[in-house]
Structures are given as C-alpha cells and as structure tokens.
Design a protein around this motif. Structure first.
Motif: not given
Length: 275
Positions: A206-222
């Motif tokens: 959820y937190s990663i999705d939020l960062l990518n959605r609101q702040f365009k961080t384009n984070l990835v995870y395994g």
C-alpha cells in the motif's frame, strides 16, 4: 349528605390523584431503567494516530479521520455495551500508552511480532495486508531479501514492525547496511529517495503504491521479506469479553464487505487480507 354533583366531583378528584400517582411511578420506573442502562455502558479508551494519513489523522477541522478511525466507529456502533473514547498520538506514544494502561485498545495499522505478543493481546481478524517489501528506485535494482540490501541505506519509521525486522537482521549481520530512523510523512519519504538520503524503504505494498501514485517515485520491489497483517491490539489486562466482542464484530465487518469498502474508500484499493 352530598348531592349528586358533589359526589361526581369527588370521584373525578380521586381518579385524578390515582392517575398522577401512576404517572409518577412510571416516570420513576423509567428513570431507574434509564439510569441502570447508562451505567452498563463501559467506556473504553482507544489509541489511534493523529498524523498518519489516510489511516488515522486530524482533518482540516481538527476532527479524527481515516480508515482506522472509520473502522473504530463501525465497531463501536455494533457494540452498544461499550463507548469508545479516542486518544490520538504518534505511533511510539500509542504503544507506550497501551503498555502503561492509559488506553485499553489501539488501532493504527499495528502488526504482530514476537516482542509485541509478549506485551499485548491481538485481535484475530486482520484488516490490512502489511507484507514487508523492500522498495527501491529502478536504478538500485530489485531486492528480494535484507541480504540483498548489503551496503545500502534503509529508512524505517520508529517503533514499526519494519524497524523491528530491519534491526533483527542487523543483530546477526552487523554493519550489513546503515539505517535512517524517523517518523516521516509519505512526502518526506519521497523526498528522502530523491535526495539519496536513503536507498531502501521496507514497507507494505500500500505505501509503495501510494508513493508511486502521489509522488511519481516509480519505486520497484521484489519478493516479500515478511508476511503480516494489521490487527486491533489490546492491553495485556484487557477484559477478554471486550476482545471477544471486537473479534466477533471484525469478522462480521469482513464478511459483509465493510472492510473492503473502507479499504477502497481510504486506501484506493482492496488491501484486505484474504486469509
């Protein structure tokens, strides 16, 4: 000797007195019931967050808001024998208040771990998935374990399960990585990545999705490095009847779709555990 009119008047007066007495008795009886009923409602002090959007925070009018707040209200509504009284704070203070007995119950996206199980009671029904993933920028590469984070800088929020997991690995693998600690907002986490203050953020999807959605961080995870859900948590001395009552209501709210509805409303997705 009374005349007919006087006799009738006496009967009416007597009848009126009887009616007044009956009404008085009824009022006293109902007042007693009301007093007895109110005395059976038990006030439960519940801890939650004051600055953790969208879970628990104070809105622009200074009123409690968020998914956890809405869920507490739904539980309280189904338990007329209890009245929830909120105590809002940051996460570390919430834990301290519960442990000291200042609050009896807490709801602020709290995960289980071995240390907390020693100090607190947990509810049986989880309401948000908190599997820990290691979020990174694409340039850092995908990490599937803490060992993959060797030589990097990790950010963890104080007193969270992610902090516990991060520190547990360090105990067996000293100096494997460095750790930045704090109580950052999501915006500050995004800024931390942008400024290279840290490279890795152990967090739920959820937190990663939020960062990518609101702040365009384009984070990835395994892969997930730990499976966990958020649960209601109780003081060690909490009445078992309260714990059982909350468990029952939580199961009902999951079955009737309320948890999913709240997740979609506040988290913009279905993060309710399937198990």
């Amino acid at each position: 000797m009374k005349n007919k009119t006087g006799y009738t008047r006496s009967i009416l007066i007597a009848a009126g007195i009887i009616i007044i007495v009956i009404i008085g008795i009824m009022i006293m009886h109902n007042s007693g019931k009301s007093s007895q009923s109110s005395s059976t409602v038990q006030t439960i002090k519940v801890g939650s967050g004051n600055d953790g959007q969208p879970f628990a925070y104070l809105d622009k009018d200074g009123k409690p808001a968020g998914m956890d707040i809405a869920l507490l209200e739904a539980i309280d509504k189904k338990l007329p024998q209890y009245k929830f009284k909120l105590t809002l704070s940051d996460f570390p203070t919430l834990i301290t208040n519960l442990k000291s007995g200042k609050t009896t119950m807490a709801m602020y996206q709290i995960e289980q771990n071995a240390e907390r199980k020693q100090d607190f009671k947990f509810g049986k029904v989880g309401y948000t998935v908190w599997d820990t993933l290691l979020a990174t920028k694409k340039s850092t590469g995908v990490l599937n374990s803490f060992s993959d984070a060797k030589g990097k800088k990790l950010y963890v929020t104080n007193a969270t399960n992610q902090a516990t997991l991060t520190d547990a690995y360090l105990k067996s693998n000293a100096k494997a990585y460095t750790v930045v600690r704090g109580t950052y907002t999501m915006e500050q986490v995004a800024q931390g990545f942008a400024s290279t203050q840290f490279d890795v953020y152990p967090a739920p999807k959820y937190s990663i999705d939020l960062l990518n959605r609101q702040f365009k961080t384009n984070l990835v995870y395994g892969k997930s490095v730990n499976h966990s859900n958020a649960y209601p948590m109780f003081n060690k001395d909490a009445d078992p009847k309260l714990v059982d009552a909350v468990n029952k209501v939580m199961a009902e709210l999951k079955k009737d779709g309320t948890l999913k509805k709240l997740s979609n409303e506040w988290l913009k997705g279905d993060y309710v555990p399937k198990d």
